[in-house]
Design an enzyme around this catalytic site. Structure first.
Site, mmCIF file in Angstrom:
data_model
loop_
_atom_site.group_PDB
_atom_site.id
_atom_site.type_symbol
_atom_site.label_atom_id
_atom_site.label_comp_id
_atom_site.label_asym_id
_atom_site.label_seq_id
_atom_site.Cartn_x
_atom_site.Cartn_y
_atom_site.Cartn_z
ATOM 1 N N ARG A 13 -14.264 18.587 -8.283
ATOM 2 C CA ARG A 13 -14.456 19.933 -7.745
ATOM 3 C C ARG A 13 -13.317 20.807 -8.258
ATOM 4 N NH1 ARG A 13 -12.776 20.048 -2.039
ATOM 5 N NH2 ARG A 13 -11.102 21.311 -2.885
ATOM 6 N N HIS B 112 -12.799 23.966 -1.852
ATOM 7 C CA HIS B 112 -13.962 23.452 -1.121
ATOM 8 C C HIS B 112 -14.970 24.569 -0.881
ATOM 9 C CE1 HIS B 112 -16.478 21.418 1.747
ATOM 10 N NE2 HIS B 112 -16.280 22.398 2.594
ATOM 11 N N TYR C 139 -3.176 21.155 -0.832
ATOM 12 C CA TYR C 139 -3.286 19.698 -0.733
ATOM 13 C C TYR C 139 -3.482 18.977 -2.059
ATOM 14 C CZ TYR C 139 -8.253 21.061 -0.567
ATOM 15 O OH TYR C 139 -9.473 21.620 -0.826
#
Ligand SMILES: Cc1ncc(C[n+]2csc(CCOP(=O)(O)OP(=O)(O)O)c2C)c(N)n1
Ligand SMILES: [Mg+2]
Length: 351
Positions: A243, A247, A256
């Site tokens: 990805r 998100h 993160y």
């Protein structure tokens, strides 16, 4: 299958794909890339409430959707705009969900054999398995392919779906896009065994495929669909991908994960890789890529204009399609909602 560099690689005839189909795979990925970027921009400009970008996952989505027959069903999660493009779903209607004007999208799911956007993680797996079981009982030959993420394999719905499909020999392809992250949870913190190997416990094949290689994804899905259709044998495909974006537009992925990790995967960009292969083998040339580029610009412009022009749906639709006969308490709520909406219209929405 596709080389990371250069032009050596698969013999397209071994895949049973004609040259125009090989070019079409690129075109669909390019349209998807452009539409995905446009949707992300539309959210930033306040035209969509939220949007989950799929950039980086084009090969996984296009290769798999393209491998199905038109009569086969697709059950998406929330990130499969690319598979919607393959199915010819109008993206303005698809994005109605993300404009928060309708549940799941306003397209005709039956006409496109493409289910509605499904946000509760893994819920669409049960829909896909149930649909496949129903089709089998009705004597209809089809394949039901369901998309879900690495994180979804931690949900009970995934395991229940796998077990039912195996026991009832339902024609399902479980297509996991392992994009390495479930929001901020990395796949290593999600599950211990490799995802594709979980199929063994249910008694059907599990396959791991390079999810950034459109031809490898096509081949794996084609084989899985044939097993489902001809033998009632489900398959779990783990497409290993990444990805590239956050998100969703509500997420800040820099909190993160490292920029180095993202850069390393950018080097495996599925469009660049396939374009190099097409050019190297002579299946497509610069004039083809330029024509596609022009088409993607028009596609995005139409999408943009359509989304901006799209109005909220009529209020009464909120109460439709759940009950054949609306129960009294919902009828009362419908009257109240209609009254409030008409008062709102009279005072120009000032409240
Ligand atoms: C049942 C449920 N739990 C939690 C959420 C919140 N949520 C939305 S997406 C997501 C992560 C899913 O990750 P993955 O399955 O890997 O799919 P990806 O988003 O990476 O495509 C979570 C936890 C949800 N939508 N539904
Ligand atoms: Mg994921």
């Amino acid at each position: 299958m596709l080389p990371l560099e250069g032009s050596a690689g698969p013999d397209p005839t071994s895949l049973g794909l004609k040259e125009e189909e090989l070019r079409e795979l690129y075109r669909l990925m390019a349209l998807t890339r452009r539409a995905d970027l446009e949707a992300t921009a539309l959210q930033r400009q306040g035209e969509l409430a939220v949007y989950p970008p799929l950039i980086g996952q084009e090969a996984a989505q296009i290769g798999s959707a393209f491998a199905l027959e038109e009569s086969d069903w697709i059950f998406p999660s929330y990130r499969e705009l690319g598979s919607a493009v393959v199915r010819g779903v109008d993206l303005v209607e698809y994005l109605a969900f993300y404009r928060a004007t309708w549940h799941g999208g306003t397209y005709d799911a039956n006409a496109h054999r493409f289910g509605y956007v499904s946000v509760p993680v893994a819920s669409q797996i049960l829909h896909a398995v149930g649909y496949a079981m129903g089709a089998k009982l009705d004597g209809i030959s089809l394949v039901s392919l369901v998309y879900f993420g690495d994180g979804a394999t931690s949900e009970g719905d995934f395991h229940e779906g796998c077990n039912f499909a195996a026991v009832f020999e339902a024609p399902v392809v479980f297509f996991c896009q392992n994009n390495q992250w479930a929001i901020s949870v990395p796949v290593a913190a999600q599950t211990v065994a490799p995802i594709w190997r979980k199929a063994q416990a249910y008694g059907f094949p599990g396959v791991q495929v390079d999810g950034n290689d459109v031809l490898a994804v096509y081949q794996a899905t084609r084989e899985a669909a044939a097993r489902a259709r001809d033998e009632g044998t489900p398959t779990l495909i783990e497409a290993v991908t990444y990805r590239i974006g956050p998100h969703s537009t509500a997420d800040d992925a820099t909190r993160y994960r490292t920029a180095d990790e993202v850069e390393a995967w950018r080097g495996l960009d599925p469009l660049d890789r396939y374009r190099r292969w097409l050019a190297g083998t002579g299946v497509a040339d610069d004039s083809y890529f330029e024509a596609v580029e022009g088409e993607t610009r028009d596609f995005a412009a139409r999408l943009r204009a359509g989304v901006i022009a799209s109005e909220p749906r009529p209020v009464e639709e909120m109460f439709e399609w759940v009950f054949a006969d609306i129960p009294p308490h919902l009828a009362r709520q419908r009257e109240e909602a209609l009254r409030l909406a008409s008062e709102d219209r009279k005072d120009g929405g000032r409240g």
